[in-house]
Design a protein around this motif. Structure first.
Motif, PDB file in Angstrom:
ATOM      1  N   PHE A   1       0.777  -1.185  -0.068  1.00 53.22           N
ATOM      2  CA  PHE A   1       0.016   0.003  -0.111  1.00 53.22           C
ATOM      3  C   PHE A   1       0.877   1.284   0.027  1.00 53.22           C
ATOM      4  CE2 PHE A   1      -2.125  -3.027   2.752  1.00 53.22           C
ATOM      5  CZ  PHE A   1      -3.087  -3.655   1.894  1.00 53.22           C
ATOM      6  N   LYS A   2       2.319   1.028   0.123  1.00 49.12           N
ATOM      7  CA  LYS A   2       2.804   2.386   0.142  1.00 49.12           C
ATOM      8  C   LYS A   2       2.979   3.149  -1.331  1.00 49.12           C
ATOM      9  CE  LYS A   2       7.569   3.775   1.725  1.00 49.12           C
ATOM     10  NZ  LYS A   2       9.045   3.297   2.120  1.00 49.12           N
ATOM     11  N   VAL A   3       3.014   4.361  -1.205  1.00 47.88           N
ATOM     12  CA  VAL A   3       2.866   5.238  -2.515  1.00 47.88           C
ATOM     13  C   VAL A   3       4.207   6.045  -2.562  1.00 47.88           C
ATOM     14  CG1 VAL A   3       1.578   6.917  -3.763  1.00 47.88           C
ATOM     15  CG2 VAL A   3       0.397   5.320  -2.473  1.00 47.88           C
ATOM     16  N   THR A   4       4.834   6.095  -3.360  1.00 46.16           N
ATOM     17  CA  THR A   4       6.309   6.895  -3.572  1.00 46.16           C
ATOM     18  C   THR A   4       6.086   7.642  -4.860  1.00 46.16           C
ATOM     19  OG1 THR A   4       7.110   4.849  -5.093  1.00 46.16           O
ATOM     20  CG2 THR A   4       7.512   4.903  -2.455  1.00 46.16           C
ATOM     21  N   ASP A   5       5.135   7.548  -5.713  1.00 46.40           N
ATOM     22  CA  ASP A   5       5.037   8.633  -6.904  1.00 46.40           C
ATOM     23  C   ASP A   5       4.778  10.012  -6.236  1.00 46.40           C
ATOM     24  OD1 ASP A   5       4.177  10.026  -9.081  1.00 46.40           O
ATOM     25  OD2 ASP A   5       4.029   8.225 -10.160  1.00 46.40           O
ATOM     26  N   PHE A   6       5.820  10.777  -6.409  1.00 45.82           N
ATOM     27  CA  PHE A   6       5.617  12.324  -6.002  1.00 45.82           C
ATOM     28  C   PHE A   6       4.431  12.959  -6.464  1.00 45.82           C
ATOM     29  CE2 PHE A   6       6.352  16.839  -5.724  1.00 45.82           C
ATOM     30  CZ  PHE A   6       6.296  17.014  -4.396  1.00 45.82           C
ATOM     31  N   ASP A   7       4.295  12.635  -8.165  1.00 46.48           N
ATOM     32  CA  ASP A   7       3.223  13.388  -8.677  1.00 46.48           C
ATOM     33  C   ASP A   7       1.841  13.070  -8.166  1.00 46.48           C
ATOM     34  OD1 ASP A   7       4.939  14.861 -10.195  1.00 46.48           O
ATOM     35  OD2 ASP A   7       5.126  13.560 -11.678  1.00 46.48           O
ATOM     36  N   GLU A   8       1.728  11.862  -7.927  1.00 47.38           N
ATOM     37  CA  GLU A   8       0.732  11.110  -7.415  1.00 47.38           C
ATOM     38  C   GLU A   8       0.194  11.749  -6.099  1.00 47.38           C
ATOM     39  OE1 GLU A   8      -1.351   6.834  -6.343  1.00 47.38           O
ATOM     40  OE2 GLU A   8       0.420   6.818  -7.535  1.00 47.38           O
ATOM     41  N   ILE A   9       1.148  11.837  -5.277  1.00 49.16           N
ATOM     42  CA  ILE A   9       1.080  12.376  -3.765  1.00 49.16           C
ATOM     43  C   ILE A   9       0.709  13.800  -3.967  1.00 49.16           C
ATOM     44  CG2 ILE A   9       2.390  12.847  -1.623  1.00 49.16           C
ATOM     45  CD1 ILE A   9       4.055  10.315  -2.111  1.00 49.16           C
ATOM     46  N   ARG A  10       1.296  14.643  -4.624  1.00 47.35           N
ATOM     47  CA  ARG A  10       1.007  16.155  -4.887  1.00 47.35           C
ATOM     48  C   ARG A  10      -0.438  16.312  -5.405  1.00 47.35           C
ATOM     49  NH1 ARG A  10       4.792  18.779  -9.049  1.00 47.35           N
ATOM     50  NH2 ARG A  10       3.742  17.122 -10.399  1.00 47.35           N
ATOM     51  N   ASP A  11      -0.891  15.546  -6.205  1.00 45.49           N
ATOM     52  CA  ASP A  11      -2.162  15.649  -6.773  1.00 45.49           C
ATOM     53  C   ASP A  11      -3.428  15.199  -5.711  1.00 45.49           C
ATOM     54  OD1 ASP A  11      -1.346  16.189  -9.072  1.00 45.49           O
ATOM     55  OD2 ASP A  11      -1.699  14.208 -10.239  1.00 45.49           O
ATOM     56  N   PHE A  12      -2.987  14.015  -4.849  1.00 46.94           N
ATOM     57  CA  PHE A  12      -3.553  13.820  -3.676  1.00 46.94           C
ATOM     58  C   PHE A  12      -3.933  15.032  -2.777  1.00 46.94           C
ATOM     59  CE2 PHE A  12      -4.154  12.394   0.807  1.00 46.94           C
ATOM     60  CZ  PHE A  12      -4.980  11.417   0.574  1.00 46.94           C
ATOM     61  N   ILE A  13      -2.724  15.702  -2.540  1.00 41.78           N
ATOM     62  CA  ILE A  13      -2.968  16.724  -1.575  1.00 41.78           C
ATOM     63  C   ILE A  13      -3.695  17.980  -1.924  1.00 41.78           C
ATOM     64  CG2 ILE A  13      -1.440  18.432  -0.278  1.00 41.78           C
ATOM     65  CD1 ILE A  13       0.593  16.514  -0.132  1.00 41.78           C
ATOM     66  N   GLN A  14      -3.405  18.102  -3.483  1.00 39.07           N
ATOM     67  CA  GLN A  14      -4.466  19.189  -4.021  1.00 39.07           C
ATOM     68  C   GLN A  14      -5.620  18.911  -3.787  1.00 39.07           C
ATOM     69  OE1 GLN A  14      -3.645  22.089  -5.558  1.00 39.07           O
ATOM     70  NE2 GLN A  14      -4.961  22.593  -6.960  1.00 39.07           N
ATOM     71  N   THR A  15      -6.333  17.596  -4.129  1.00 42.17           N
ATOM     72  CA  THR A  15      -7.649  17.266  -3.876  1.00 42.17           C
ATOM     73  C   THR A  15      -8.082  17.282  -2.773  1.00 42.17           C
ATOM     74  OG1 THR A  15      -7.428  15.927  -6.124  1.00 42.17           O
ATOM     75  CG2 THR A  15      -9.412  15.322  -4.696  1.00 42.17           C
ATOM     76  N   ASN A  16      -7.301  16.683  -1.785  1.00 45.74           N
ATOM     77  CA  ASN A  16      -7.638  16.449  -0.310  1.00 45.74           C
ATOM     78  C   ASN A  16      -6.933  17.617   0.601  1.00 45.74           C
ATOM     79  OD1 ASN A  16      -9.466  13.832  -0.721  1.00 45.74           O
ATOM     80  ND2 ASN A  16      -7.405  13.789  -1.712  1.00 45.74           N
ATOM     81  N   SER A  17      -7.036  18.734   0.480  1.00 44.92           N
ATOM     82  CA  SER A  17      -6.168  19.828   0.906  1.00 44.92           C
ATOM     83  C   SER A  17      -6.710  20.099   2.286  1.00 44.92           C
ATOM     84  CB  SER A  17      -5.951  20.789   0.103  1.00 44.92           C
ATOM     85  OG  SER A  17      -7.312  21.485  -0.160  1.00 44.92           O
TER      86      SER A  17
END
Length: 207
Positions: free
Chosen positions: A7-23
């Motif tokens: 379940f670990k996520v390391t893709d920074f672009d994916e993490i950045r998009d997640f924060i943008q959506t769930n800010s």
């Protein structure tokens, strides 16, 4: 945050998009060993070569004073959809679980200058207002309204470590995965529906 390898996520672009959506996140600091938390809208922004979590809180909120006194790492948490998953939805017997998305960010915090705060507010309003008629953008606000900036404190947290988890049944076989999605839609509650939609999107993206 404990994250099993599935379940670990390391893709920074994916993490950045997640924060943008769930800010809308949770900021955690300590005062003399006691945790303090405030729930706030925050953003992930780049300054120079570094990334910062930025936001603001009421001047009356004493948490901002811990930035200057404790001089240690703070924690910011962002959470996405989450839902209960029944073990009866699997083909073979197993145990129930909970699906979720979460990002934890550790870093050191400092207080923004008034100029930095004004720019951060400008970006925040642009994000949430730009599609609205008669948008409440910073440049559209009256001088009287802008004076209310005196009642808040801006902060920025230099990102030092990111931990991200996507626990969305990706360790299940294809048959179980599809059944979980269908059963989540049948639950008829918002959390389950959001998780089902997320799992569907992930499935289409991976094909």
């Amino acid at each position: 945050m404990y994250i099993p390898k599935h379940f670990k996520v390391t893709d920074f672009d994916e993490i950045r998009d997640f924060i943008q959506t769930n800010s809308f996140g949770t900021l955690v600091t300590t005062k003399q060993g006691t945790p303090i938390a405030t729930h706030l809208p925050m953003g992930l922004n780049m300054q120079g070569d570094d990334y910062y979590i930025t936001g603001h809180m009421a001047y009356a909120n004493p948490q901002w004073k811990t930035f200057e006194v404790e001089n240690e790492n703070v924690l910011v948490m962002f959470q996405g959809p989450h839902a209960y998953v029944s073990s009866t939805w699997y083909k073979n017997e197993n145990v129930p679980t909970w699906n979720y998305q979460a990002v934890h960010i550790y870093g050191t915090a400092s207080i923004m200058s008034e100029q930095e705060l004004e720019e951060d507010l400008r970006l925040l309003l642009q994000k949430y207002e730009h599609r609205r008629e008669n948008a409440a953008l910073w440049e559209n606000l009256s001088p009287q309204t802008k004076k209310q900036i005196k009642g808040i404190v801006g902060f920025k947290i230099r990102v030092q470590e990111i931990q991200a988890a996507d626990k969305i049944s990706q360790n299940r076989n294809e048959e179980d995965y599809h059944n979980i999605v269908n059963k989540l839609f049948e639950e008829k509650d918002l959390n389950s529906e959001q998780m089902a939609q997320l799992m569907e999107r992930k499935l289409k993206k991976d094909k």
